[in-house]
Design a protein around this motif. Structure first.
Motif, PDB file in Angstrom:
ATOM      1  N   HIS A   1     121.380 -39.459  -3.395  1.00 56.88           N
ATOM      2  CA  HIS A   1     121.991 -39.805  -4.858  1.00 56.88           C
ATOM      3  C   HIS A   1     123.429 -40.197  -5.144  1.00 56.88           C
ATOM      4  N   SER A   2     123.661 -41.169  -5.691  1.00 61.19           N
ATOM      5  CA  SER A   2     125.072 -41.303  -5.913  1.00 61.19           C
ATOM      6  C   SER A   2     125.662 -41.274  -7.427  1.00 61.19           C
ATOM      7  N   SER A   3     124.907 -40.773  -8.317  1.00 58.47           N
ATOM      8  CA  SER A   3     125.086 -40.573  -9.608  1.00 58.47           C
ATOM      9  C   SER A   3     125.701 -39.306 -10.008  1.00 58.47           C
ATOM     10  N   GLY A   4     125.889 -38.385  -8.798  1.00 57.42           N
ATOM     11  CA  GLY A   4     126.711 -37.098  -9.159  1.00 57.42           C
ATOM     12  C   GLY A   4     125.918 -35.694  -8.847  1.00 57.42           C
ATOM     13  N   LEU A   5     126.437 -34.783  -8.590  1.00 57.19           N
ATOM     14  CA  LEU A   5     125.919 -33.543  -8.364  1.00 57.19           C
ATOM     15  C   LEU A   5     126.002 -32.684  -9.664  1.00 57.19           C
ATOM     16  N   VAL A   6     124.991 -32.220 -10.098  1.00 56.55           N
ATOM     17  CA  VAL A   6     124.718 -31.344 -11.222  1.00 56.55           C
ATOM     18  C   VAL A   6     124.217 -29.702 -10.971  1.00 56.55           C
ATOM     19  N   VAL A   7     125.028 -28.817 -11.087  1.00 57.76           N
ATOM     20  CA  VAL A   7     124.814 -27.348 -10.769  1.00 57.76           C
ATOM     21  C   VAL A   7     124.059 -26.735 -12.152  1.00 57.76           C
ATOM     22  N   ILE A   8     122.983 -25.978 -11.738  1.00 54.46           N
ATOM     23  CA  ILE A   8     122.214 -25.430 -13.237  1.00 54.46           C
ATOM     24  C   ILE A   8     122.305 -23.880 -12.606  1.00 54.46           C
ATOM     25  N   VAL A   9     122.935 -22.993 -13.623  1.00 50.36           N
ATOM     26  CA  VAL A   9     123.095 -21.516 -13.291  1.00 50.36           C
ATOM     27  C   VAL A   9     122.419 -20.768 -14.395  1.00 50.36           C
ATOM     28  N   ASP A  10     121.131 -20.393 -14.116  1.00 49.96           N
ATOM     29  CA  ASP A  10     120.266 -19.522 -15.006  1.00 49.96           C
ATOM     30  C   ASP A  10     119.117 -18.949 -14.389  1.00 49.96           C
ATOM     31  N   ASP A  11     119.055 -17.506 -14.691  1.00 45.65           N
ATOM     32  CA  ASP A  11     118.243 -16.786 -13.943  1.00 45.65           C
ATOM     33  C   ASP A  11     116.383 -16.727 -14.457  1.00 45.65           C
TER      34      ASP A  11
ATOM     35  N   LEU B   1     112.644 -26.736 -15.210  1.00 45.56           N
ATOM     36  CA  LEU B   1     112.354 -27.676 -16.165  1.00 45.56           C
ATOM     37  C   LEU B   1     113.586 -28.688 -16.353  1.00 45.56           C
ATOM     38  N   VAL B   2     114.644 -27.825 -16.512  1.00 47.81           N
ATOM     39  CA  VAL B   2     115.854 -28.840 -16.766  1.00 47.81           C
ATOM     40  C   VAL B   2     116.330 -29.632 -15.616  1.00 47.81           C
ATOM     41  N   ALA B   3     116.147 -29.037 -14.303  1.00 49.09           N
ATOM     42  CA  ALA B   3     116.389 -29.499 -13.077  1.00 49.09           C
ATOM     43  C   ALA B   3     115.469 -30.793 -13.036  1.00 49.09           C
ATOM     44  N   SER B   4     114.363 -30.838 -13.308  1.00 51.27           N
ATOM     45  CA  SER B   4     113.522 -31.821 -13.252  1.00 51.27           C
ATOM     46  C   SER B   4     113.819 -33.206 -13.985  1.00 51.27           C
ATOM     47  N   TRP B   5     114.355 -32.759 -15.447  1.00 54.53           N
ATOM     48  CA  TRP B   5     114.916 -33.750 -16.515  1.00 54.53           C
ATOM     49  C   TRP B   5     116.088 -34.415 -15.824  1.00 54.53           C
TER      50      TRP B   5
ATOM     51  N   ALA C   1     117.069 -34.533 -12.776  1.00 56.07           N
ATOM     52  CA  ALA C   1     116.870 -35.207 -11.179  1.00 56.07           C
ATOM     53  C   ALA C   1     115.997 -36.739 -11.765  1.00 56.07           C
ATOM     54  N   GLU C   2     115.371 -36.704 -12.713  1.00 55.92           N
ATOM     55  CA  GLU C   2     114.862 -37.885 -12.907  1.00 55.92           C
ATOM     56  C   GLU C   2     115.709 -38.977 -13.671  1.00 55.92           C
ATOM     57  N   GLU C   3     116.951 -38.717 -14.082  1.00 55.81           N
ATOM     58  CA  GLU C   3     117.821 -39.563 -14.307  1.00 55.81           C
ATOM     59  C   GLU C   3     118.765 -39.935 -13.266  1.00 55.81           C
ATOM     60  N   GLY C   4     118.316 -39.476 -11.918  1.00 54.05           N
ATOM     61  CA  GLY C   4     119.229 -39.966 -10.860  1.00 54.05           C
ATOM     62  C   GLY C   4     120.190 -39.066 -10.061  1.00 54.05           C
ATOM     63  N   PHE C   5     120.565 -38.094 -10.905  1.00 50.44           N
ATOM     64  CA  PHE C   5     121.476 -37.147 -10.511  1.00 50.44           C
ATOM     65  C   PHE C   5     120.806 -35.910  -9.122  1.00 50.44           C
ATOM     66  N   ALA C   6     121.863 -35.823  -8.171  1.00 53.00           N
ATOM     67  CA  ALA C   6     121.397 -34.542  -7.531  1.00 53.00           C
ATOM     68  C   ALA C   6     121.574 -33.162  -8.380  1.00 53.00           C
TER      69      ALA C   6
ATOM     70  N   PHE D   1     115.337 -26.106 -25.405  1.00 50.03           N
ATOM     71  CA  PHE D   1     116.011 -27.090 -24.872  1.00 50.03           C
ATOM     72  C   PHE D   1     115.224 -28.362 -25.397  1.00 50.03           C
ATOM     73  N   ASP D   2     115.899 -29.433 -25.907  1.00 50.85           N
ATOM     74  CA  ASP D   2     115.446 -30.660 -26.135  1.00 50.85           C
ATOM     75  C   ASP D   2     116.107 -31.587 -24.817  1.00 50.85           C
ATOM     76  N   ARG D   3     115.106 -32.165 -24.341  1.00 52.48           N
ATOM     77  CA  ARG D   3     115.246 -32.959 -23.225  1.00 52.48           C
ATOM     78  C   ARG D   3     116.499 -34.010 -23.526  1.00 52.48           C
ATOM     79  N   THR D   4     116.499 -34.872 -24.637  1.00 55.03           N
ATOM     80  CA  THR D   4     117.153 -35.881 -25.052  1.00 55.03           C
ATOM     81  C   THR D   4     118.812 -35.374 -24.813  1.00 55.03           C
ATOM     82  N   ARG D   5     118.609 -34.112 -25.510  1.00 53.70           N
ATOM     83  CA  ARG D   5     120.063 -33.656 -25.871  1.00 53.70           C
ATOM     84  C   ARG D   5     120.628 -32.983 -24.542  1.00 53.70           C
ATOM     85  N   VAL D   6     119.757 -32.259 -23.736  1.00 52.00           N
ATOM     86  CA  VAL D   6     120.104 -32.006 -22.430  1.00 52.00           C
ATOM     87  C   VAL D   6     120.820 -33.174 -21.381  1.00 52.00           C
ATOM     88  N   VAL D   7     119.972 -34.354 -21.295  1.00 53.29           N
ATOM     89  CA  VAL D   7     120.357 -35.252 -20.586  1.00 53.29           C
ATOM     90  C   VAL D   7     121.489 -35.967 -21.076  1.00 53.29           C
ATOM     91  N   THR D   8     121.788 -35.975 -22.572  1.00 49.24           N
ATOM     92  CA  THR D   8     123.018 -36.558 -22.953  1.00 49.24           C
ATOM     93  C   THR D   8     124.079 -35.800 -22.510  1.00 49.24           C
TER      94      THR D   8
END
Length: 408
Positions: A9-19, A26-30, A32-37, A114-121
């Motif tokens: 992936h070349s779009s960038g690395l996103v880290v999620i911190v949640d227990d 769910l958030v990771a899948s959204w 990742a589908e946008e092309g982010f690691a 979470f709203d998918r559009t808001r999270v992705v944006t």
């Protein structure tokens, strides 16, 4: 659990911190589908270990973690990794945490559920900010030339504003611009719009103080035909026209309480009804507000809703008055002269400039512009002399100062 999709992936690395594994997956899948690691961590300790290696582009950080408070971890990360871009994940109505996070340096927040559009944006905007970190050097260069997104100035006071603007411009959070009349609040609002992701969409500005109280709701939210006397056709309000773009409410402190209640609902639900309407209308916009009033005092005396204030003041920008912008008077005056008379080369005489420096400019930048416009009418083809300045400035001149003749 660590979900590492970085390879390929070349779009960038996103880290999620949640227990909460279900929520983080769910958030990771959204994302990742946008092309982010994506990498997922369930605790503050695991995140700290990961940050010892390569830094991610963005961290999505939950407010509540099993081994740390999210705001404390945010402050820690901002200290050890000041360039890192952090988006907070918080409960929908947890306004105090949202305000606290923005003050500690978070670039945005997303509310649960979470709203998918808001999270992705929010993620895309934060990644863009991370990738444009080099803009700090560009900002310094622009400041040296005396301009930042159309705002002129070199003083330390205005440089602080430039730095804050650069921090929030790519975010989508609500911004409250504070400052005396004439300090350039609308210019700052336009800079926020033009520099953000909504720049190609409408910028809709409305002066709340200029609208009769009976018409405020119609101007903001529109009305249906027949909603009241003389409503002969449907009117699309400012909130609806700002869909996709930026809504700028100048003099927000003048909004009547009924309109404040309706605006609060719009910010919570992103939907409203036109006056006389029976169906909801949705509008996605960034809200930028401005006021010269002390809204905290207005809240205290009951003129402004406290819950609305906290919605508006996610990020506050305090514009300095011109009297506190040492050295900017000449720069601004010369810019106004060049802008107002582009085919002429008009200079300031030393006497005129000395008097302008003594003036405290109660009308701020607007007063200075008006003074230069007046001087251009009087100075003909020559320089701006003392006699061409308004009487309020001429009274500051020493009695022995030479007087220039007004040229035809």
């Amino acid at each position: 659990m660590v979900q590492n999709t970085r390879t390929g992936h070349s779009s960038g690395l996103v880290v999620i911190v949640d227990d909460d594994p279900d929520m983080s997956d769910l958030v990771a899948s959204w994302i990742a589908e946008e092309g982010f690691a994506v990498e997922v961590f369930a605790s503050a300790a695991s995140l700290r270990s990961a940050l010892d290696g390569a830094a991610p582009d963005v961290v999505l950080l939950d407010v509540e973690l099993p081994d740390a408070q999210g705001l404390e971890l945010l402050e820690e990360i901002r200290t050890t990794h000041p360039a890192m871009h952090i988006v907070m994940m918080t409960a929908n109505r947890d306004v105090e945490n949202i305000v606290g996070a923005m003050r500690l340096g978070a670039v945005d927040y997303v509310a649960k559920p979470f709203d998918r559009t808001r999270v992705v944006t929010a993620t895309k905007n934060a990644v863009e900010r991370s990738r444009l970190a080099g803009r700090v050097k560009q900002l310094e260069s622009l400041v040296e030339t005396g301009s930042y997104r159309g705002i002129a100035g070199r003083s330390p006071a205005i440089r602080r504003v430039f730095a804050e603007l650069d921090h929030v411009v790519a975010s989508d959070v609500n911004v409250l611009i504070l400052g005396e009349s004439g300090t350039g609040k609308e210019l700052v609002a336009r800079a926020l719009h033009d520099g953000g992701s909504r720049q190609k969409a409408p910028f809709v500005a409305i002066n709340c103080a200029a609208i009769p109280e009976a018409l405020v709701e119609s101007e903001l939210f529109g009305h249906e035909r027949g909603a009241f006397t003389n409503a002969t056709s449907r009117h699309v309000g400012s909130v609806e026209r700002a869909h996709g773009g930026t809504l700028f409410l100048d003099e927000t402190g003048e909004l009547p309480l009924p309109a404040q209640a309706k605006l609060l609902r719009v910010l919570q639900e992103r939907s409203f009804r036109r006056v006389g309407g029976t169906s909801d209308v949705r509008s996605d916009f960034r809200l930028v507000c401005a006021t010269h009033r002390d809204l905290r005092e207005s809240v205290r005396v009951g003129r402004f809703r406290e819950d609305l204030y906290y919605r508006l003041a996610v990020f506050e920008l305090d514009l300095p008055p011109l009297r506190e912008r040492a050295g900017d008077v000449r720069l601004l005056a010369e810019r106004f002269l060049a802008e107002l008379a582009p085919k002429r080369r008009v200079e300031l005489s030393s006497e005129a400039f000395r008097v302008m420096e003594r003036h405290d400019w109660p009308g701020n930048v607007r007063e200075l512009r008006n003074a230069m416009e007046r001087a251009l009418v009087l100075c003909g083809d020559g320089p701006v002399e003392l006699a061409h300045l308004p009487p309020s400035l001429r009274r500051l001149a020493p009695s022995e100062a030479p007087r220039a003749e007004v040229r035809p």
